[in-house]
Write an enzyme that holds these catalytic residues in place. Structure first.
Site, PDB file in Angstrom:
ATOM      1  N   GLY A  97     -25.912  25.494 -45.702  1.00  0.00           N
ATOM      2  CA  GLY A  97     -26.501  26.767 -45.270  1.00  0.00           C
ATOM      3  C   GLY A  97     -25.628  27.966 -45.591  1.00  0.00           C
ATOM      4  N   ARG A  98     -24.339  27.870 -45.278  1.00  0.00           N
ATOM      5  CA  ARG A  98     -23.453  29.030 -45.479  1.00  0.00           C
ATOM      6  C   ARG A  98     -23.041  29.196 -46.937  1.00  0.00           C
ATOM      7  NH1 ARG A  98     -21.622  25.128 -42.284  1.00  0.00           N
ATOM      8  NH2 ARG A  98     -19.797  23.903 -42.858  1.00  0.00           N
ATOM      9  N   HIS A 149      -9.165  54.151 -37.683  1.00  0.00           N
ATOM     10  CA  HIS A 149      -9.239  54.993 -36.491  1.00  0.00           C
ATOM     11  C   HIS A 149      -9.659  54.183 -35.283  1.00  0.00           C
ATOM     12  CE1 HIS A 149      -8.516  58.633 -38.812  1.00  0.00           C
ATOM     13  NE2 HIS A 149      -9.132  57.961 -39.775  1.00  0.00           N
ATOM     14  N   GLU A 158     -17.210  28.352 -39.617  1.00  0.00           N
ATOM     15  CA  GLU A 158     -18.085  27.187 -39.478  1.00  0.00           C
ATOM     16  C   GLU A 158     -17.596  26.057 -40.405  1.00  0.00           C
ATOM     17  OE1 GLU A 158     -22.534  26.941 -40.416  1.00  0.00           O
ATOM     18  OE2 GLU A 158     -22.623  27.331 -38.270  1.00  0.00           O
ATOM     19  N   LYS A 199     -26.889  23.824 -28.771  1.00  0.00           N
ATOM     20  CA  LYS A 199     -28.332  23.799 -29.093  1.00  0.00           C
ATOM     21  C   LYS A 199     -29.059  22.876 -28.118  1.00  0.00           C
ATOM     22  CE  LYS A 199     -28.116  24.448 -34.112  1.00  0.00           C
ATOM     23  NZ  LYS A 199     -28.359  23.844 -35.405  1.00  0.00           N
ATOM     24  N   GLU A 201     -34.604  29.437 -33.169  1.00  0.00           N
ATOM     25  CA  GLU A 201     -34.640  30.904 -33.227  1.00  0.00           C
ATOM     26  C   GLU A 201     -35.578  31.363 -34.350  1.00  0.00           C
ATOM     27  OE1 GLU A 201     -31.932  29.047 -33.060  1.00  0.00           O
ATOM     28  OE2 GLU A 201     -30.287  30.045 -32.008  1.00  0.00           O
ATOM     29  N   LYS A 213     -33.327  26.286 -43.943  1.00  0.00           N
ATOM     30  CA  LYS A 213     -33.093  25.066 -44.720  1.00  0.00           C
ATOM     31  C   LYS A 213     -33.787  23.885 -44.044  1.00  0.00           C
ATOM     32  CE  LYS A 213     -29.449  22.017 -46.224  1.00  0.00           C
ATOM     33  NZ  LYS A 213     -28.035  21.648 -46.129  1.00  0.00           N
TER      34      LYS A 213
HETATM   35  O1  F6P Z   1     -26.535  26.277 -36.267  1.00  0.00           O
HETATM   36  C1  F6P Z   1     -25.812  26.301 -37.427  1.00  0.00           C
HETATM   37  C2  F6P Z   1     -26.689  26.224 -38.641  1.00  0.00           C
HETATM   38  O2  F6P Z   1     -27.041  24.910 -38.891  1.00  0.00           O
HETATM   39  C3  F6P Z   1     -25.997  26.845 -39.830  1.00  0.00           C
HETATM   40  O3  F6P Z   1     -25.117  26.001 -40.458  1.00  0.00           O
HETATM   41  C4  F6P Z   1     -27.154  27.257 -40.655  1.00  0.00           C
HETATM   42  O4  F6P Z   1     -26.781  28.179 -41.633  1.00  0.00           O
HETATM   43  C5  F6P Z   1     -28.068  27.827 -39.591  1.00  0.00           C
HETATM   44  O5  F6P Z   1     -27.883  26.973 -38.487  1.00  0.00           O
HETATM   45  C6  F6P Z   1     -29.507  27.940 -39.956  1.00  0.00           C
HETATM   46  O6  F6P Z   1     -30.054  26.708 -40.304  1.00  0.00           O
HETATM   47  P1  F6P Z   1     -31.455  26.622 -41.025  1.00  0.00           P
HETATM   48  O7  F6P Z   1     -31.340  27.316 -42.335  1.00  0.00           O
HETATM   49  O8  F6P Z   1     -31.729  25.164 -41.166  1.00  0.00           O
HETATM   50  O9  F6P Z   1     -32.466  27.297 -40.133  1.00  0.00           O
END
Ligand code: F6P
Length: 550
Positions: free
Chosen positions: A267-268, A384, A353, A511, A212, A206
Site C-alpha cells: 500500500g505505501r 518560526h 509503517e 482495527k 473507513e 488495495k
Molecule cells: O491499516 C494499514 C493499511 O493496511 C495500510 O498499509 C494501507 O495503505 C491502508 O491500510 C489502506 O489499505 P487499503 O488500500 O487496502 O484500503
C-alpha cells in the site's frame, strides 16, 4: 538470524563511535577542506550532500561493511527479481516493476508483470485523457470537473502528496480532492456545493475491505444518488482501484471501471500503480510517465551503484548511525518547497509503517532501536515554529533539507533573470544547515558584546547532523526520484535491522477493537461493556454525550 548488534561491523562502529563521538563537526570540517564535496553523491538528477553528518571515512567504511555483512546487495537483487521477501505475508515486493520499461519482462508465476503493468497504465491513460478532455460524460451529460479520491493510508497519502507536489503541472479546470478520514466532515466538506453530475469518485483500496474507505464510499454513493436519483448513475461517477474484483463488483462498480493492482504492490509503495490514477488525471499521462522515469532512474542507481556511492543505501545507513549510535529518535524532513507540504506526512507512513517494528524476520527481538519518528513541515514556516528546538533543544534531531535550483513560480518583475524570492528561500535552507552544524560558541557570542548573563542563551552548540538534497526543479521526474530515494533508504534500514519492512501487523489490533466497539455503539440497547475500567467509562461518557443536545 543474528541480531545486527552481534555483527563485527556493528562492534567496530561501537568502538569507532567511542572515538569520534566527541568530535565536533567544526573539527571534522577544519581537518578536511574537501569535506563538503567529498561526502556527496549524485543520482537520477538529485544531489545529496551528507557531509554535515557526524561521520568520517572510517564511519562510512564500517557502515558499508555492515551493509555487506547484512547482505544488502543480495536483498536488493532478491527484491528486483520478485522473490518473496515479505515473508510474514508470503509476498513479493515489486514496486520497482511498476516503473520498469516495457520490453524488460519480469516473470512471476508464469506472468510477465511488467506487461501487466503497462496494460493498466495504458487503460489509466485512456481514461485520464477522456476526463481531462471533457469527453467522459457524467449521468446528466456534463463533463467531469471534480475528482474525489476516497482511500486511506497508502491509498491516500501518496496520491494526495503527489497532487500537491505536482500541482504546477496539473490541469487547473479540474479540481481534485482527497477524502480519507472516516470523520463525516471530510466527505461533507469535499462535496459541499458540488454538482454530483460533474463529480467523479475514485474509490482506492488495495483490499477493498478497509472500513473507513468503504464507509466513505457508501456515503459518497448516497450523496450522488440524492442528486442524480438513478442507480445507473453510479457507473458514470464511480471507478475503483483495487486487487479485489469481487468486492468492487459487489459495490456496483463494473469490471471495466476497475483498475487493478497486485498483491506484490505494498500500500505505501503504490503511488506509481493505478492508486496514482488521480495523479495521472491531474497532470496527464506524459507527466505521470516522467514521474515513473524518475523513479526508474533511482531504482537502477540503487540496484547498480556500489554501497559507498549509492545514494539510498548511504541515506539508510546514516539513519541507522544516527538512530543507534547517536541516539536520535526522530528525523525531521524539511522541504524548502511549498509544493512538498504533504511530503513529510507521506514519509511518515513509508518509514514508520515499514520499519516501526521490534522483531526481526524470524520473530526474534531486533535488539536495538529501529525506525526514527519522522516529522516535518516546509521551510521557512518551520523556522518560526519548531526550529528553536532543533538548534538549542536537548534532543538531537537529524534533518533532511530538500531544495531546488529553480522555483516554479518566479516572483521577480518581468525581465529579472534571477528569482529573488527563490534565492531568499534557498538562503534560508543553507543558513539553517550551516547553523545546525557549526553553531555559535560562547566566545563568538562574547565577542559581539553580549551581556554575560545572556551568553548561555545565545550559544548554539551546533554539531547537529543534516543531509541536504538538491535538484534542478520540482518536476515529475524529480519527485519520482525523491520518492524512490526514500523508499530504498527505508529498505536499506530494514535490511540492516533484519526486519520485514513490508508487513504492517501493528495496525491490526486497533482495527479489531474498533470493530467490536463500533458494534457496541451501534446497539441502541446500550449493551454491557467488558473492556478495562478506563475504556468502559469513556464509552459510557460518550453514550451520555451523544444523548445530550449540542
Ligand atoms: O491499516 C494499514 C493499511 O493496511 C495500510 O498499509 C494501507 O495503505 C491502508 O491500510 C489502506 O489499505 P487499503 O488500500 O487496502 O484500503
Amino acid at each position: 538470524m543474528n541480531a545486527v548488534s552481534t555483527r563485527s561491523a556493528w562492534q567496530g562502529l561501537m568502538t569507532h563511535h567511542a572515538h569520534i563521538g566527541g568530535t565536533h563537526l567544526r573539527e571534522l570540517f577544519a581537518a578536511d577542506p574537501e569535506r563538503g564535496t567529498r561526502w556527496t553523491v549524485s543520482a537520477a538528477g538529485l544531489y545529496l550532500d551528507y557531509s554535515k553528518n557526524r561521520i568520517d571515512g572510517e564511519t562510512v567504511g564500517f557502515l558499508a561493511e555492515l551493509a555487506r555483512d547484512c547482505g544488502l546487495h543480495e536483498r536488493i537483487a532478491a527484491m528486483f527479481r520478485g522473490e518473496v521477501i515479505n515473508t510474514t505475508e508470503q509476498r513479493a515486493v515489486l514496486q520497482t516493476a511498476l516503473r520498469a520499461p516495457l520490453g524488460a519482462p519480469l516473470w512471476l508465476h508464469g506472468v510477465d508483470v511488467v506487461a501487466q503493468v503497462h496494460a493498466v497504465l495504458d487503460r489509466m491513460a485512456a481514461f485520464s485523457e477522456q476526463i481531462r478532455a471533457g469527453a467522459w460524460r457524467g449521468h446528466t451529460g456534463q463533463p467531469i470537473r471534480h475528482v474525489i479520491n476516497i482511500g486511506i493510508g497508502g491509498s491516500d497519502l501518496g496520491p494526495a502528496m503527489a497532487y500537491e507536489a505536482l500541482n504546477h503541472f496539473s490541469q487547473r479546470d479540474l479540481d481534485l480532492k482527497f477524502v480519507s478520514n472516516v470523520d463525516g466532515t471530510a466527505l461533507a466538506e469535499a462535496t459541499r456545493g458540488l454538482d454530483a453530475g460533474q463529480t467523479l469518485f475514485i474509490v482506492c483500496s488495495k483490499s477493498f475491505g478497509t472500513l473507513e474507505t468503504l464507509t466513505n464510499a457508501q456515503a459518497a454513493r448516497a450523496w450522488s444518488l440524492r442528486q442524480l436519483h438513478d442507480e445507473a448513475a453510479v457507473a458514470r461517477h464511480f471507478v475503483a482501484v483495487s486487487t479485489n474484483a469481487e468486492a468492487t463488483a459487489a459495490f456496483g462498480i463494473a469490471p471495466e471501471q476497475m483498475f487493478p493492482l497486485w498483491d506484490w504492490v505494498g500500500g505505501r509503495y503504490s503511488m506509481a500503480s493505478a492508486i496514482g490514477l488521480s495523479t495521472m488525471i491531474a497532470i496527464g499521462p506524459a507527466h505521470f510517465r516522467d514521474m515513473l522515469a524518475g523513479m526508474r532512474a533511482m531504482d537502477e542507481h540503487f540496484r547498480e551503484a556500489p554501497i559507498e556511492h549509492n545514494m539510498p543505501a548511504l541515506m539508510g545507513l546514516l539513519a541507522v548511525w544516527n538512530t543507534d549510535f547517536l541516539g536520535a529518535s526522530t528525523q525531521a524532513v524539511l522541504p524548502y518547497a511549498q509544493y512538498l507540504s504533504r511530503f513529510p506526512a507521506y514519509l511518515q507512513q513509508l518509514t514508520m509503517e515499514s520499519n516501526g517494528k521490534h522483531v526481526m524476520r524470524d520473530g526474534r527481538p531486533v535488539g536495538c532501536d529501529t525506525s526514527p519518528i519522522v516529522w516535518g513541515e516546509p521551510g521557512t514556516n518551520g523556522q518560526h515554529s519548531f526550529y528553536q528546538l532543533l538548534h538549542q533543544g536537548t534532543r538531537l534531531v537529524p534533518c533532511d533539507f530538500i531544495g531546488f535550483g529553480h522555483g516554479l513560480n518566479p516572483m521577480g518583475t518581468d525581465g529579472d533573470r534571477v528569482d529573488r524570492q527563490h534565492d531568499l528561500l534557498m538562503a534560508n535552507l543553507f543558513a539553517q544547515s550551516e547553523a545546525l552544524a557549526f553553531g555559535k560558541t560562547a566566545s563568538e557570542v562574547r565577542a559581539e558584546g553580549v551581556d554575560e548573563a545572556l551568553v548561555p542563551h545565545r550559544v548554539f552548540e551546533g554539531n547537529r547532523p543534516s543531509n541536504t538534497i538538491l535538484a534542478r526543479q520540482l518536476t515529475p521526474h524529480a519527485l519520482g526520484a525523491l520518492v524512490a530515494l526514500y523508499e530504498h533508504s527505508v529498505f536499506t534500514q530494514g535490511v540492516i535491522w533484519g526486519i520485514d519492512s513490508f508487513d504492517q501487523w501493528g495496525v491490526e489490533l486497533g482495527k479489531v477493537l474498533a470493530e467490536r466497539t463500533a458494534a457496541e455503539l451501534a446497539d441502541t440497547g446500550n449493551p454491557a461493556l467488558y473492556h478495562d475500567s478506563s475504556t468502559n467509562a469513556l464509552i459510557q461518557r460518550y453514550r451520555q454525550l451523544r444523548e445530550e443536545r449540542p
